[in-house]
Design a protein around this motif. Structure first.
Motif, PDB file in Angstrom:
ATOM      1  N   TRP A  83       0.799  -1.226   0.000  1.00 18.49           N
ATOM      2  CA  TRP A  83       0.000   0.000   0.000  1.00 18.49           C
ATOM      3  C   TRP A  83       0.834   1.279   0.000  1.00 18.49           C
ATOM      4  CZ3 TRP A  83      -4.784  -0.974  -1.360  1.00 18.49           C
ATOM      5  CH2 TRP A  83      -5.405  -2.151  -0.928  1.00 18.49           C
ATOM      6  N   ARG A  84       2.094   1.231   0.355  1.00 24.37           N
ATOM      7  CA  ARG A  84       2.855   2.477   0.467  1.00 24.37           C
ATOM      8  C   ARG A  84       4.311   2.272   0.053  1.00 24.37           C
ATOM      9  NH1 ARG A  84       2.877   0.133   5.458  1.00 24.37           N
ATOM     10  NH2 ARG A  84       4.858   0.165   6.601  1.00 24.37           N
ATOM     11  N   ILE A  85       4.929   3.365  -0.341  1.00 25.42           N
ATOM     12  CA  ILE A  85       6.360   3.357  -0.582  1.00 25.42           C
ATOM     13  C   ILE A  85       7.053   4.013   0.608  1.00 25.42           C
ATOM     14  CG2 ILE A  85       6.211   3.309  -3.099  1.00 25.42           C
ATOM     15  CD1 ILE A  85       6.632   6.337  -3.092  1.00 25.42           C
ATOM     16  N   GLU A  86       8.293   3.593   0.860  1.00 29.23           N
ATOM     17  CA  GLU A  86       9.082   4.151   1.952  1.00 29.23           C
ATOM     18  C   GLU A  86      10.415   4.619   1.390  1.00 29.23           C
ATOM     19  OE1 GLU A  86       9.329   1.258   5.071  1.00 29.23           O
ATOM     20  OE2 GLU A  86       7.202   1.452   5.606  1.00 29.23           O
ATOM     21  N   PRO A  87      10.430   5.794   0.747  1.00 32.04           N
ATOM     22  CA  PRO A  87      11.667   6.308   0.139  1.00 32.04           C
ATOM     23  C   PRO A  87      12.766   6.475   1.182  1.00 32.04           C
ATOM     24  CG  PRO A  87       9.741   7.595  -0.541  1.00 32.04           C
ATOM     25  CD  PRO A  87       9.292   6.716   0.586  1.00 32.04           C
ATOM     26  N   ALA A 165       7.322   9.007 -14.625  1.00 33.34           N
ATOM     27  CA  ALA A 165       6.770  10.263 -14.101  1.00 33.34           C
ATOM     28  C   ALA A 165       5.257  10.215 -13.944  1.00 33.34           C
ATOM     29  CB  ALA A 165       7.163  11.420 -15.009  1.00 33.34           C
ATOM     30  N   GLN A 166       4.611   9.159 -14.459  1.00 39.19           N
ATOM     31  CA  GLN A 166       3.156   9.072 -14.428  1.00 39.19           C
ATOM     32  C   GLN A 166       2.665   8.475 -13.106  1.00 39.19           C
ATOM     33  OE1 GLN A 166       1.391  10.372 -16.995  1.00 39.19           O
ATOM     34  NE2 GLN A 166       3.420  10.940 -17.760  1.00 39.19           N
ATOM     35  N   PRO A 167       1.420   8.788 -12.704  1.00 40.84           N
ATOM     36  CA  PRO A 167       0.821   8.074 -11.570  1.00 40.84           C
ATOM     37  C   PRO A 167       0.803   6.582 -11.883  1.00 40.84           C
ATOM     38  CG  PRO A 167      -0.484  10.001 -12.155  1.00 40.84           C
ATOM     39  CD  PRO A 167       0.516   9.831 -13.258  1.00 40.84           C
ATOM     40  N   LYS A 168       1.220   5.776 -10.930  1.00 35.16           N
ATOM     41  CA  LYS A 168       1.408   4.356 -11.234  1.00 35.16           C
ATOM     42  C   LYS A 168       1.330   3.517  -9.967  1.00 35.16           C
ATOM     43  CE  LYS A 168       6.481   4.942 -11.090  1.00 35.16           C
ATOM     44  NZ  LYS A 168       6.475   6.410 -10.892  1.00 35.16           N
ATOM     45  N   ILE A 169       1.352   2.190 -10.161  1.00 38.58           N
ATOM     46  CA  ILE A 169       1.545   1.276  -9.043  1.00 38.58           C
ATOM     47  C   ILE A 169       2.849   0.532  -9.287  1.00 38.58           C
ATOM     48  CG2 ILE A 169      -0.920   1.062  -8.558  1.00 38.58           C
ATOM     49  CD1 ILE A 169      -0.895  -1.679  -9.896  1.00 38.58           C
ATOM     50  N   VAL A 170       3.487   0.159  -8.191  1.00 39.02           N
ATOM     51  CA  VAL A 170       4.796  -0.482  -8.275  1.00 39.02           C
ATOM     52  C   VAL A 170       4.826  -1.648  -7.306  1.00 39.02           C
ATOM     53  CG1 VAL A 170       5.724   1.188  -6.623  1.00 39.02           C
ATOM     54  CG2 VAL A 170       7.299  -0.085  -8.067  1.00 39.02           C
ATOM     55  N   VAL A 171       5.550  -2.710  -7.676  1.00 44.89           N
ATOM     56  CA  VAL A 171       5.633  -3.900  -6.831  1.00 44.89           C
ATOM     57  C   VAL A 171       7.066  -4.419  -6.859  1.00 44.89           C
ATOM     58  CG1 VAL A 171       5.028  -5.510  -8.711  1.00 44.89           C
ATOM     59  CG2 VAL A 171       4.549  -6.154  -6.332  1.00 44.89           C
ATOM     60  N   PRO A 172       7.574  -4.934  -5.735  1.00 47.97           N
ATOM     61  CA  PRO A 172       8.891  -5.567  -5.775  1.00 47.97           C
ATOM     62  C   PRO A 172       8.863  -6.777  -6.701  1.00 47.97           C
ATOM     63  CG  PRO A 172       8.167  -5.214  -3.505  1.00 47.97           C
ATOM     64  CD  PRO A 172       6.988  -4.960  -4.382  1.00 47.97           C
ATOM     65  N   ALA A 173       9.968  -7.041  -7.362  1.00 44.27           N
ATOM     66  CA  ALA A 173      10.017  -8.162  -8.295  1.00 44.27           C
ATOM     67  C   ALA A 173       9.877  -9.498  -7.576  1.00 44.27           C
ATOM     68  CB  ALA A 173      11.323  -8.128  -9.089  1.00 44.27           C
ATOM     69  N   ILE A 174      10.290  -9.563  -6.325  1.00 40.63           N
ATOM     70  CA  ILE A 174      10.183 -10.775  -5.521  1.00 40.63           C
ATOM     71  C   ILE A 174       9.485 -10.420  -4.218  1.00 40.63           C
ATOM     72  CG2 ILE A 174      11.431 -12.663  -4.410  1.00 40.63           C
ATOM     73  CD1 ILE A 174      11.740 -12.648  -7.431  1.00 40.63           C
ATOM     74  N   PHE A 180       1.832  -4.306  -3.634  1.00 42.36           N
ATOM     75  CA  PHE A 180       1.757  -3.172  -4.544  1.00 42.36           C
ATOM     76  C   PHE A 180       1.571  -1.873  -3.766  1.00 42.36           C
ATOM     77  CE2 PHE A 180       0.867  -6.691  -7.279  1.00 42.36           C
ATOM     78  CZ  PHE A 180       1.256  -6.307  -8.550  1.00 42.36           C
ATOM     79  N   ALA A 181       2.173  -0.817  -4.277  1.00 47.24           N
ATOM     80  CA  ALA A 181       2.042   0.500  -3.676  1.00 47.24           C
ATOM     81  C   ALA A 181       1.749   1.518  -4.761  1.00 47.24           C
ATOM     82  CB  ALA A 181       3.320   0.887  -2.922  1.00 47.24           C
ATOM     83  N   ALA A 182       1.142   2.623  -4.358  1.00 48.59           N
ATOM     84  CA  ALA A 182       0.857   3.715  -5.287  1.00 48.59           C
ATOM     85  C   ALA A 182       2.016   4.703  -5.284  1.00 48.59           C
ATOM     86  CB  ALA A 182      -0.428   4.423  -4.889  1.00 48.59           C
ATOM     87  N   ASP A 183       2.287   5.273  -6.452  1.00 53.19           N
ATOM     88  CA  ASP A 183       3.299   6.335  -6.562  1.00 53.19           C
ATOM     89  C   ASP A 183       2.747   7.444  -7.437  1.00 53.19           C
ATOM     90  OD1 ASP A 183       5.550   7.954  -6.805  1.00 53.19           O
ATOM     91  OD2 ASP A 183       6.336   6.760  -8.481  1.00 53.19           O
ATOM     92  N   TRP A 184       2.513   8.600  -6.809  1.00 59.90           N
ATOM     93  CA  TRP A 184       2.066   9.780  -7.536  1.00 59.90           C
ATOM     94  C   TRP A 184       3.185  10.817  -7.666  1.00 59.90           C
ATOM     95  CZ3 TRP A 184      -1.713   7.425  -4.351  1.00 59.90           C
ATOM     96  CH2 TRP A 184      -2.900   7.053  -4.993  1.00 59.90           C
TER      97      TRP A 184
END
Length: 360
Positions: A83-87, A165-174, A180-184
């Motif tokens: 649900w979230r990214i932790e930069p 640069a687009q709004p997207k979802i991202v997931v670790p490969a493993i 999945f997390a959202a990235d705006w």
């Protein structure tokens, strides 16, 4: 399977393959839902050179303002949580092949002309990478200095880099489960991630993090040592996306916005409980999307009751008030007498739910 179901609609019961067929038959693969806009992250070939911290970024920009143009916020697979990214204050020096002349189609192979322009236009970045020239030149010898310059990223996403640069979802490969997390905010990410650019970030996030998606991953994705699954594009793009009405999609989006706000709150038992309850509700909507007949036969009408609850759309709420409003929404639908809570309790008894959640 189709012939079996036509003869006996209840034949799928207790059968994982037939249940899986039901899911596939009522859905579109995630890769199709995003119209083919899914990609693996960037391969630098030498992270020590291209991935920098915030202090180094500031130093390079002070040395020459042009540096800011090529330094991008960066995520690693480990920075992507559910649900979230932790930069972690990581930044990517984004230098394509033939940079800064990557749009010049006349350049084929490593180009001294491109290198001269690079040194001229981006002197601080050039000098910084030059400190790693020996290591950078020692990368893939069949490509470095042949197909691309010593200072360029090994794989930079030539066909899709603007999608970061687009709004997207991202997931670790493993991962052990869908994470999945959202990235705006336009993060670039490494090759240990997969990104999707969907029509609706919130809806795609709900589908991809659902129990149904987790079950499909367990049944069909490649496995890794330690109980992990492969979420590289060829697998994660097959996650099933149910067909819903626009109104139903909006209900799912509303719930996901609440989950995202609760996930940003300080972690404690109460916040975790509230988030888990809304996740359970989103899972219930996914079950109704895929197995409406079974749920409706038991008077489980979650879409109807969510619509009747008139939960707040947090997009219309000032940021400073969103957490409080999300918590109020939880109190509303967690009430013992609320039909949503009753439906979620009844959901556990359904055979298809027990199959998917591993209880049978």
């Amino acid at each position: 399977y189709l012939e079996v179901l036509e003869r006996n609609p209840g034949a799928w019961r207790g059968s994982k393959p037939l249940a899986q067929w039901r899911v596939r038959a009522a859905s579109t693969p995630l890769g199709e839902y995003v119209n083919g806009r899914f990609y693996r992250g960037i391969l630098t070939g030498l992270n020590e050179a291209f991935v920098i911290d915030g202090a180094t970024r500031k130093h390079l920009i002070v040395e020459h303002p042009s540096s800011e143009d090529v330094i991008k916020p960066f995520l690693r697979g480990r920075d992507v949580k559910r649900w979230r990214i932790e930069p972690q204050d990581q930044w990517l020096i984004f230098v394509p092949w033939h940079f800064p002349l990557q749009e010049d189609s006349s350049i084929v192979g490593a180009s001294l002309k491109a290198e001269r322009e690079f040194r001229k236009r981006y002197p601080a970045i050039y000098a910084y990478l030059h400190g790693f020239k020996a290591e950078l030149s020692a990368r893939n010898k069949s490509e470095t200095g042949v197909h691309y310059e010593w200072y360029a990223l090994q794989r930079w996403g030539a066909e899709f880099w603007r999608e970061f640069a687009q709004p997207k979802i991202v997931v670790p490969a493993i991962a052990e489960r869908p994470q999945f997390a959202a990235d705006w905010k336009g993060f670039y990410s490494n090759n240990k991630t997969t990104i999707f650019v969907p029509p609706s970030v919130e809806f795609a996030l709900a589908v991809a993090n659902s129990s149904v998606a987790c079950w499909v991953a367990q049944q069909t994705f490649a496995t890794k040592q330690g109980g992990f699954f492969d979420f590289e594009p060829r697998y994660s793009s097959t996650i099933p996306v149910p067909t819903l009405t626009p109104a139903q999609v909006q209900l799912v989006e509303c719930l996901v916005r609440i989950i995202l706000v609760l996930n940003q709150a300080p972690t404690d038992a109460q916040a975790s409980h509230q988030t888990a309850y809304f996740e359970q509700l989103v899972n219930g909507l996914m079950y109704e999307a895929f197995f409406a007949d079974e749920l409706h036969a038991q008077s489980i009408f979650l879409f109807k009751f969510v619509e009747q609850a008139k939960l707040p759309d947090l997009h219309a709420i000032p940021k400073t008030r969103r957490l409080g409003v999300a918590q109020e929404a939880f109190e509303q639908i967690y009430d013992l007498n609320h039909p949503i809570r009753s439906c979620l309790f009844s959901l556990r008894a359904l055979e298809i739910v027990r199959i998917i959640e591993g209880d049978e």
